[in-house]
Design a protein around this motif. Structure first.
Motif, PDB file in Angstrom:
ATOM      1  N   ASP A 192       4.486  -6.496   5.735  1.00 50.82           N
ATOM      2  CA  ASP A 192       3.235  -5.492   5.718  1.00 50.82           C
ATOM      3  C   ASP A 192       3.107  -4.655   6.451  1.00 50.82           C
TER       4      ASP A 192
ATOM      5  N   ALA B  12       0.943  -2.148   7.291  1.00 55.16           N
ATOM      6  CA  ALA B  12       0.171  -0.850   7.225  1.00 55.16           C
ATOM      7  C   ALA B  12      -1.284  -1.612   7.938  1.00 55.16           C
TER       8      ALA B  12
ATOM      9  N   TRP C  76      -4.026  -1.431   8.823  1.00 56.05           N
ATOM     10  CA  TRP C  76      -5.366  -1.724   8.360  1.00 56.05           C
ATOM     11  C   TRP C  76      -5.650  -2.907   8.123  1.00 56.05           C
TER      12      TRP C  76
END
Length: 120
Positions: free
Chosen positions: A74, A76, A78
């Motif tokens: 992953d 992403a 954040w």
């Protein structure tokens, strides 16, 4: 990322490039200090570039170059930032939100040929 490698493009407002780079510095710190083996493997193939030429609508274009990609990893970022800096993530997200000049674009890349390897 689903491919062998990937590119992710981030157009950033030129006057907010320093804010975006501050977030990337925190991401680098988070990946470097993570005890998660997958995140450390991701960091090994993850680079952030700033385009010399202006991006769309005169933005500053940042490109994540991920090669090799960790299959199923992953990217992403954040979640990584939240796990490492839960007290700071809201402030970082506000910086990011004010800095970006449009959505990100993801390209999954599948290797066709590697010219640096001798033929079999």
């Amino acid at each position: 990322l689903a491919g062998d490698a990937g590119l992710i493009f981030f157009p950033v407002k030129p006057d907010r490039a320093a804010d975006f780079e501050k977030i990337m510095a925190k991401l680098k710190e988070a990946l470097a200090t993570s005890t998660d083996a997958t995140r450390r493997e991701q960091a090994a193939g993850w680079k952030v570039f700033r385009a010399v030429e202006p991006g769309p609508n005169a933005s500053t274009l940042y490109v994540f170059v991920i090669d090799p990609a960790v299959k199923g990893g992953d990217y992403a970022f954040w979640k990584t930032l939240y796990d490492s800096f839960p007290e700071e993530v809201l402030q970082l997200y506000r910086l990011y939100n004010a800095a970006t000049a449009g959505g990100q674009t993801l390209l999954n890349l599948q290797l066709v040929e590697s010219f640096g390897k001798p033929p079999n």
